[in-house]
Design an enzyme around this catalytic site. Structure first.
Site, PDB file in Angstrom:
ATOM      1  N   SER A 204     -19.290   1.016 -11.326  1.00  0.00           N
ATOM      2  CA  SER A 204     -19.549   1.180 -12.837  1.00  0.00           C
ATOM      3  C   SER A 204     -19.799   2.711 -13.333  1.00  0.00           C
ATOM      4  O   SER A 204     -20.017   3.313 -12.167  1.00  0.00           O
ATOM      5  CB  SER A 204     -20.803   0.220 -13.346  1.00  0.00           C
ATOM      6  N   TYR A 217     -29.927  -2.687 -12.042  1.00  0.00           N
ATOM      7  CA  TYR A 217     -28.331  -2.764 -12.112  1.00  0.00           C
ATOM      8  C   TYR A 217     -27.752  -1.437 -11.733  1.00  0.00           C
ATOM      9  O   TYR A 217     -26.898  -1.192 -10.886  1.00  0.00           O
ATOM     10  CB  TYR A 217     -27.934  -3.024 -13.401  1.00  0.00           C
TER      11      TYR A 217
HETATM   12  P1  NAD Z   1     -18.275 -11.495 -16.021  1.00  0.00           P
HETATM   13  O1  NAD Z   1     -19.787 -12.143 -16.583  1.00  0.00           O
HETATM   14  O2  NAD Z   1     -17.204 -11.964 -16.755  1.00  0.00           O
HETATM   15  O3  NAD Z   1     -18.334 -11.394 -14.495  1.00  0.00           O
HETATM   16  C1  NAD Z   1     -19.364 -11.504 -13.655  1.00  0.00           C
HETATM   17  C2  NAD Z   1     -19.268 -12.517 -12.860  1.00  0.00           C
HETATM   18  O4  NAD Z   1     -20.138 -12.456 -11.563  1.00  0.00           O
HETATM   19  C3  NAD Z   1     -19.383 -14.105 -13.486  1.00  0.00           C
HETATM   20  O5  NAD Z   1     -18.451 -14.528 -13.930  1.00  0.00           O
HETATM   21  C4  NAD Z   1     -19.930 -14.939 -12.347  1.00  0.00           C
HETATM   22  O6  NAD Z   1     -18.786 -15.733 -11.757  1.00  0.00           O
HETATM   23  C5  NAD Z   1     -20.412 -13.908 -11.288  1.00  0.00           C
HETATM   24  N1  NAD Z   1     -21.811 -13.960 -10.631  1.00  0.00           N
HETATM   25  C6  NAD Z   1     -22.844 -13.598 -11.126  1.00  0.00           C
HETATM   26  N2  NAD Z   1     -23.833 -14.026 -10.347  1.00  0.00           N
HETATM   27  C7  NAD Z   1     -23.323 -14.659  -9.303  1.00  0.00           C
HETATM   28  C8  NAD Z   1     -23.733 -15.463  -8.152  1.00  0.00           C
HETATM   29  N3  NAD Z   1     -25.154 -15.553  -8.037  1.00  0.00           N
HETATM   30  N4  NAD Z   1     -23.005 -16.297  -7.698  1.00  0.00           N
HETATM   31  C9  NAD Z   1     -21.767 -16.205  -7.705  1.00  0.00           C
HETATM   32  N5  NAD Z   1     -21.282 -15.608  -8.785  1.00  0.00           N
HETATM   33  C10 NAD Z   1     -21.853 -14.775  -9.725  1.00  0.00           C
HETATM   34  O7  NAD Z   1     -18.435  -9.964 -16.344  1.00  0.00           O
HETATM   35  P2  NAD Z   1     -17.909  -8.542 -16.187  1.00  0.00           P
HETATM   36  O8  NAD Z   1     -17.951  -7.550 -17.004  1.00  0.00           O
HETATM   37  O9  NAD Z   1     -16.225  -8.842 -15.613  1.00  0.00           O
HETATM   38  O10 NAD Z   1     -18.285  -8.186 -14.483  1.00  0.00           O
HETATM   39  C11 NAD Z   1     -17.483  -8.122 -13.480  1.00  0.00           C
HETATM   40  C12 NAD Z   1     -17.877  -6.706 -12.783  1.00  0.00           C
HETATM   41  O11 NAD Z   1     -17.617  -5.717 -13.453  1.00  0.00           O
HETATM   42  C13 NAD Z   1     -19.362  -6.531 -12.214  1.00  0.00           C
HETATM   43  O12 NAD Z   1     -19.576  -6.378 -10.946  1.00  0.00           O
HETATM   44  C14 NAD Z   1     -20.150  -5.816 -13.275  1.00  0.00           C
HETATM   45  O13 NAD Z   1     -21.014  -5.210 -12.680  1.00  0.00           O
HETATM   46  C15 NAD Z   1     -18.957  -4.918 -13.311  1.00  0.00           C
HETATM   47  N6  NAD Z   1     -18.738  -3.777 -14.403  1.00  0.00           N
HETATM   48  C16 NAD Z   1     -18.647  -4.474 -15.946  1.00  0.00           C
HETATM   49  C17 NAD Z   1     -18.707  -3.539 -16.855  1.00  0.00           C
HETATM   50  C18 NAD Z   1     -18.648  -4.185 -18.401  1.00  0.00           C
HETATM   51  O14 NAD Z   1     -18.984  -3.410 -19.398  1.00  0.00           O
HETATM   52  N7  NAD Z   1     -18.326  -5.337 -18.676  1.00  0.00           N
HETATM   53  C19 NAD Z   1     -18.929  -2.284 -16.573  1.00  0.00           C
HETATM   54  C20 NAD Z   1     -19.081  -1.685 -15.618  1.00  0.00           C
HETATM   55  C21 NAD Z   1     -18.934  -2.651 -14.535  1.00  0.00           C
END
Ligand code: NAD
Ligand code: MG
Length: 312
Positions: A204, A217
């Site tokens: 991130s 986080y």
């Molecule tokens: P999202 O909520 O769509 O995806 C996150 C997923 O993590 C969930 O769908 C869930 O299936 C899984 N998860 C959470 N806890 C879990 C557990 N205990 N067991 C199994 N699965 C679990 O959101 P996203 O933003 O697509 O996140 C994906 C990645 O992107 C993450 O690592 C997040 O940190 C990273 N990220 C997101 C952003 C943003 O702005 N959305 C920015 C930087 C990084």
């Protein structure tokens, strides 16, 4: 089968949006303000307004992952869902992991993978348990018949204004999901991966530029970067590449289900150079590149995709 651009691999959708036409990135996707939209963690893409674009009707494959076998954690929604759809359209068989409460979103993804004529495997379960992480990998390997690509993408993010509001329970769970699980999953996956395989971790901008409300986080995302670089150096001798993607603000349920306070959802992505959040599909080409043999000289890298917010 060829798509409407005249090249490509087996895309059954073929209803190409204007994603591949020249256009203004400022206006290509929704800009803030957005409505407040609280939902419970882990959240559903179907409760988001505006609806996110994960490539369902817009991603076209070009055969870059033909015959590969991929496991993606958090593959039901957000960035992982966009990667799953793109990988299948590029010719890969895909297993996704998610929490049992996300079955509906997961089945939508499995349907899209199968629509490409690929194998789609749904493996629900909580990755905070080491025993489940091992089982997840062995099940994926068994059902896919091998493993070439691992995307450690599942993540937990819960904003807290003050360190005094951050409980040990939250701190522990954030580290379990974001740091321990990728370690356990990768350790097991490496026993099944050979030369040409690729591991992609989702870090991130928070890895480098932490927000005050994301104390736990941001630390885990910095861990993801160190893990990526150290592991890349360790497994290079096996011909395995390891990289990380560092997204800026993306329009996913992670954010509206507690990742950000609702007043920040209203202006989400507005402070980036492009003035809007990224849509998950805009991440997909980066995951495809890193997974594919086209990235043969790319390892130990952290690639930002931030709408202009510099991750360093
Ligand atoms: P999202 O909520 O769509 O995806 C996150 C997923 O993590 C969930 O769908 C869930 O299936 C899984 N998860 C959470 N806890 C879990 C557990 N205990 N067991 C199994 N699965 C679990 O959101 P996203 O933003 O697509 O996140 C994906 C990645 O992107 C993450 O690592 C997040 O940190 C990273 N990220 C997101 C952003 C943003 O702005 N959305 C920015 C930087 C990084
Ligand atoms: Mg989800």
């Amino acid at each position: 089968m060829r798509n409407s651009l005249g090249y490509g691999y087996m895309s059954t959708t073929d209803k190409l949006s204007n994603r591949y036409q020249k256009q203004n990135p400022l206006t290509q996707y929704p800009r803030p303000p957005f409505p407040r939209q609280p939902q419970n963690r882990p959240g559903s893409v179907n409760k988001m307004d505006p609806e996110p674009d994960h490539g369902e009707d817009s991603y076209v494959g070009f055969g870059r992952l033909k015959g590969r076998k991929a496991l993606i954690t958090g593959g039901d929604s957000g960035i992982g869902r966009a990667a799953a759809i793109a990988f299948a359209r590029e010719g890969a068989d895909v297993a996704i992991n998610y929490l049992p409460s996300e079955e509906q979103n997961a089945q939508e993804v499995i349907k899209l993978i199968k629509a490409e004529g690929r194998i789609g495997v749904a493996i629900p379960g909580d990755i905070v348990e080491e025993s489940f992480c091992k089982e997840l990998v062995t099940t994926a390997v068994g059902k896919l018949g091998g493993l070439d690509i691992l995307v450690n993408n599942a993540g937990r993010q819960t904003a807290q204004k003050s360190i005094s509001d951050l409980t040990t329970e939250q701190f522990d769970n954030t580290f379990k999901v974001n740091v321990y699980a990728p370690f356990w999953i990768t350790k097991e996956a490496l026993t099944h991966m050979g030369a040409g395989a690729s591991i992609i971790n989702t870090a991130s901008v928070q890895s480098f530029d932490p927000s005050s409300s994301l104390l736990d986080y941001a630390q885990t995302k910095a861990c993801n970067v160190a893990f990526t670089k150290a592991l890349a150096a360790q497994v290079a001798e096996k011909g395995i590449r390891v990289n990380a993607v560092a997204p800026g603000p993306f329009w996913t349920p992670l954010q509206s289900s507690g990742g950000q306070p609702q007043d920040k959802i209203e202006k989400f992505g507005g402070s980036t150079t492009l003035g809007r959040p990224g849509q998950p599909v805009e991440c997909a080409p980066l995951y495809v590149l890193l997974a594919s043999q086209e990235a043969s000289y790319i390892t130990g890298e952290v690639m930002g995709i931030t709408g202009g917010e510099m991750p360093y």
